[in-house]
Design a protein around this motif. Sequence first.
Motif, PDB file in Angstrom:
ATOM      1  N   PHE A 149       0.825  -1.201   0.000  1.00 14.30           N
ATOM      2  CA  PHE A 149       0.000   0.000   0.000  1.00 14.30           C
ATOM      3  C   PHE A 149       0.862   1.255   0.000  1.00 14.30           C
ATOM      4  O   PHE A 149       0.570   2.234  -0.700  1.00 14.30           O
ATOM      5  CB  PHE A 149      -0.945   0.011   1.204  1.00 14.30           C
ATOM      6  CG  PHE A 149      -2.264  -0.643   0.927  1.00 14.30           C
ATOM      7  CD1 PHE A 149      -3.165  -0.072   0.047  1.00 14.30           C
ATOM      8  CD2 PHE A 149      -2.604  -1.839   1.535  1.00 14.30           C
ATOM      9  CE1 PHE A 149      -4.383  -0.682  -0.215  1.00 14.30           C
ATOM     10  CE2 PHE A 149      -3.813  -2.460   1.274  1.00 14.30           C
ATOM     11  CZ  PHE A 149      -4.712  -1.875   0.398  1.00 14.30           C
ATOM     12  N   LEU A 150       1.951   1.239   0.786  1.00 18.00           N
ATOM     13  CA  LEU A 150       2.847   2.389   0.822  1.00 18.00           C
ATOM     14  C   LEU A 150       3.503   2.603  -0.536  1.00 18.00           C
ATOM     15  O   LEU A 150       3.668   3.739  -0.991  1.00 18.00           O
ATOM     16  CB  LEU A 150       3.919   2.181   1.896  1.00 18.00           C
ATOM     17  CG  LEU A 150       3.443   2.279   3.354  1.00 18.00           C
ATOM     18  CD1 LEU A 150       4.580   1.899   4.306  1.00 18.00           C
ATOM     19  CD2 LEU A 150       2.947   3.689   3.665  1.00 18.00           C
ATOM     20  N   SER A 151       3.868   1.504  -1.196  1.00 18.84           N
ATOM     21  CA  SER A 151       4.485   1.602  -2.521  1.00 18.84           C
ATOM     22  C   SER A 151       3.516   2.193  -3.530  1.00 18.84           C
ATOM     23  O   SER A 151       3.888   3.040  -4.354  1.00 18.84           O
ATOM     24  CB  SER A 151       4.961   0.223  -2.997  1.00 18.84           C
ATOM     25  OG  SER A 151       5.954  -0.297  -2.145  1.00 18.84           O
ATOM     26  N   ILE A 152       2.257   1.752  -3.477  1.00 21.01           N
ATOM     27  CA  ILE A 152       1.248   2.277  -4.391  1.00 21.01           C
ATOM     28  C   ILE A 152       1.017   3.764  -4.133  1.00 21.01           C
ATOM     29  O   ILE A 152       0.883   4.565  -5.062  1.00 21.01           O
ATOM     30  CB  ILE A 152      -0.063   1.480  -4.257  1.00 21.01           C
ATOM     31  CG1 ILE A 152       0.128   0.063  -4.822  1.00 21.01           C
ATOM     32  CG2 ILE A 152      -1.201   2.181  -5.004  1.00 21.01           C
ATOM     33  CD1 ILE A 152      -1.043  -0.858  -4.588  1.00 21.01           C
ATOM     34  N   ASP A 153       0.977   4.136  -2.862  1.00 18.94           N
ATOM     35  CA  ASP A 153       0.822   5.558  -2.522  1.00 18.94           C
ATOM     36  C   ASP A 153       1.966   6.383  -3.102  1.00 18.94           C
ATOM     37  O   ASP A 153       1.759   7.489  -3.616  1.00 18.94           O
ATOM     38  CB  ASP A 153       0.774   5.741  -1.002  1.00 18.94           C
ATOM     39  CG  ASP A 153      -0.569   5.315  -0.417  1.00 18.94           C
ATOM     40  OD1 ASP A 153      -1.545   5.264  -1.184  1.00 18.94           O
ATOM     41  OD2 ASP A 153      -0.630   5.053   0.796  1.00 18.94           O
ATOM     42  N   ARG A 154       3.176   5.851  -3.000  1.00 18.76           N
ATOM     43  CA  ARG A 154       4.331   6.576  -3.543  1.00 18.76           C
ATOM     44  C   ARG A 154       4.233   6.703  -5.056  1.00 18.76           C
ATOM     45  O   ARG A 154       4.549   7.749  -5.633  1.00 18.76           O
ATOM     46  CB  ARG A 154       5.633   5.864  -3.159  1.00 18.76           C
ATOM     47  CG  ARG A 154       6.059   6.085  -1.713  1.00 18.76           C
ATOM     48  CD  ARG A 154       7.505   5.710  -1.504  1.00 18.76           C
ATOM     49  NE  ARG A 154       7.720   4.273  -1.695  1.00 18.76           N
ATOM     50  CZ  ARG A 154       7.643   3.381  -0.724  1.00 18.76           C
ATOM     51  NH1 ARG A 154       7.353   3.761   0.503  1.00 18.76           N
ATOM     52  NH2 ARG A 154       7.853   2.101  -0.966  1.00 18.76           N
ATOM     53  N   MET A 155       3.805   5.633  -5.713  1.00 26.14           N
ATOM     54  CA  MET A 155       3.663   5.684  -7.162  1.00 26.14           C
ATOM     55  C   MET A 155       2.634   6.722  -7.577  1.00 26.14           C
ATOM     56  O   MET A 155       2.821   7.460  -8.544  1.00 26.14           O
ATOM     57  CB  MET A 155       3.241   4.299  -7.696  1.00 26.14           C
ATOM     58  CG  MET A 155       4.292   3.209  -7.588  1.00 26.14           C
ATOM     59  SD  MET A 155       5.788   3.539  -8.551  1.00 26.14           S
ATOM     60  CE  MET A 155       6.887   4.089  -7.237  1.00 26.14           C
ATOM     61  N   GLU A 156       1.514   6.788  -6.833  1.00 27.31           N
ATOM     62  CA  GLU A 156       0.477   7.763  -7.154  1.00 27.31           C
ATOM     63  C   GLU A 156       0.984   9.190  -6.933  1.00 27.31           C
ATOM     64  O   GLU A 156       0.663  10.098  -7.689  1.00 27.31           O
ATOM     65  CB  GLU A 156      -0.770   7.499  -6.303  1.00 27.31           C
ATOM     66  CG  GLU A 156      -1.504   6.226  -6.688  1.00 27.31           C
ATOM     67  CD  GLU A 156      -2.705   5.954  -5.819  1.00 27.31           C
ATOM     68  OE1 GLU A 156      -3.483   5.065  -6.168  1.00 27.31           O
ATOM     69  OE2 GLU A 156      -2.858   6.632  -4.794  1.00 27.31           O
ATOM     70  N   MET A 157       1.814   9.379  -5.893  1.00 30.36           N
ATOM     71  CA  MET A 157       2.404  10.702  -5.647  1.00 30.36           C
ATOM     72  C   MET A 157       3.364  11.069  -6.776  1.00 30.36           C
ATOM     73  O   MET A 157       3.395  12.213  -7.243  1.00 30.36           O
ATOM     74  CB  MET A 157       3.132  10.698  -4.310  1.00 30.36           C
ATOM     75  CG  MET A 157       3.638  12.078  -3.883  1.00 30.36           C
ATOM     76  SD  MET A 157       4.415  12.033  -2.240  1.00 30.36           S
ATOM     77  CE  MET A 157       2.990  11.548  -1.235  1.00 30.36           C
ATOM     78  N   ASN A 158       4.139  10.070  -7.230  1.00 31.10           N
ATOM     79  CA  ASN A 158       5.049  10.303  -8.352  1.00 31.10           C
ATOM     80  C   ASN A 158       4.285  10.705  -9.599  1.00 31.10           C
ATOM     81  O   ASN A 158       4.693  11.614 -10.340  1.00 31.10           O
ATOM     82  CB  ASN A 158       5.878   9.049  -8.639  1.00 31.10           C
ATOM     83  CG  ASN A 158       6.913   8.770  -7.566  1.00 31.10           C
ATOM     84  OD1 ASN A 158       7.257   9.652  -6.788  1.00 31.10           O
ATOM     85  ND2 ASN A 158       7.402   7.544  -7.519  1.00 31.10           N
ATOM     86  N   LEU A 159       3.158  10.015  -9.837  1.00 32.06           N
ATOM     87  CA  LEU A 159       2.333  10.337 -11.004  1.00 32.06           C
ATOM     88  C   LEU A 159       1.841  11.776 -10.945  1.00 32.06           C
ATOM     89  O   LEU A 159       1.861  12.502 -11.943  1.00 32.06           O
ATOM     90  CB  LEU A 159       1.139   9.379 -11.089  1.00 32.06           C
ATOM     91  CG  LEU A 159       1.373   8.026 -11.740  1.00 32.06           C
ATOM     92  CD1 LEU A 159       0.112   7.166 -11.622  1.00 32.06           C
ATOM     93  CD2 LEU A 159       1.731   8.195 -13.207  1.00 32.06           C
ATOM     94  N   SER A 160       1.385  12.185  -9.772  1.00 30.23           N
ATOM     95  CA  SER A 160       0.887  13.547  -9.612  1.00 30.23           C
ATOM     96  C   SER A 160       1.980  14.567  -9.913  1.00 30.23           C
ATOM     97  O   SER A 160       1.735  15.570 -10.592  1.00 30.23           O
ATOM     98  CB  SER A 160       0.366  13.734  -8.178  1.00 30.23           C
ATOM     99  OG  SER A 160      -0.099  15.051  -7.979  1.00 30.23           O
TER     100      SER A 160
END
Length: 219
Positions: free
Chosen positions: A181-192
């Motif tokens: 979940f933390l990894s997915i959150d980081r990926m979504e932040m990177n996308l933003s």
Amino acid sequence: MDNLVEIKNNHVVVSTIQIADKFEKQHKDVLRLTSVKLRSSNGDRLLQHFFKTTYTDEKGEQRPMYLMDRDGFCFLVMGFTGEKADKWKLDFIDAFNAMEAKLNQQQQSTLAYDKYISLLDDKFKLPSFGQKRKTEPWVKLDNPEFRSILNEVKNNLTTINTLLKYFDRRYLPCAEYSSYFLSIDRMEMNLSCLLTAMEGITFETISASEIERIRQSNT
């Protein structure tokens, strides 16, 4: 918890077939109980949690059944008693939790992708299908900065999709569950951040007549 619940039209549901099987009841009895509940004075409030459909039996014939969401399931089985029934109630609740988490992650990934596409639409003023484009200019997408960011966006989306596949497992260690979940959150932040950076890129344009000339020269 495998196959206890399923996703239909972006909702996690369970069928009366599954309930009858796991709680060791006749399907006709579960159907009758469901029908009685839906015809009661509270039926109007329950309808939003149940959907009548059909399934194919062993003879190849269509038979009625109901699909229901978490609230419908809890309402229907609350009268089932016994230690074994309690065990299955908990198993179904765990299955709902796991599938809803998986659905939520899929939706978050879709939202990130939609945001990316929406940004492209706004940035390039992309016309809808069927709209005439004979005279409007075209955007040149060979900008190196844009290509670099685009590749990073693709890599992030691929990583998110890979991480989501881990939730297809039946069991997952708590530590790994949290880290995914933390990894997915980081990926979504990177996308933003990448999409924000994309907004600052200046693109060259090319006229529609020049596009037509290039096309003709290549034929």
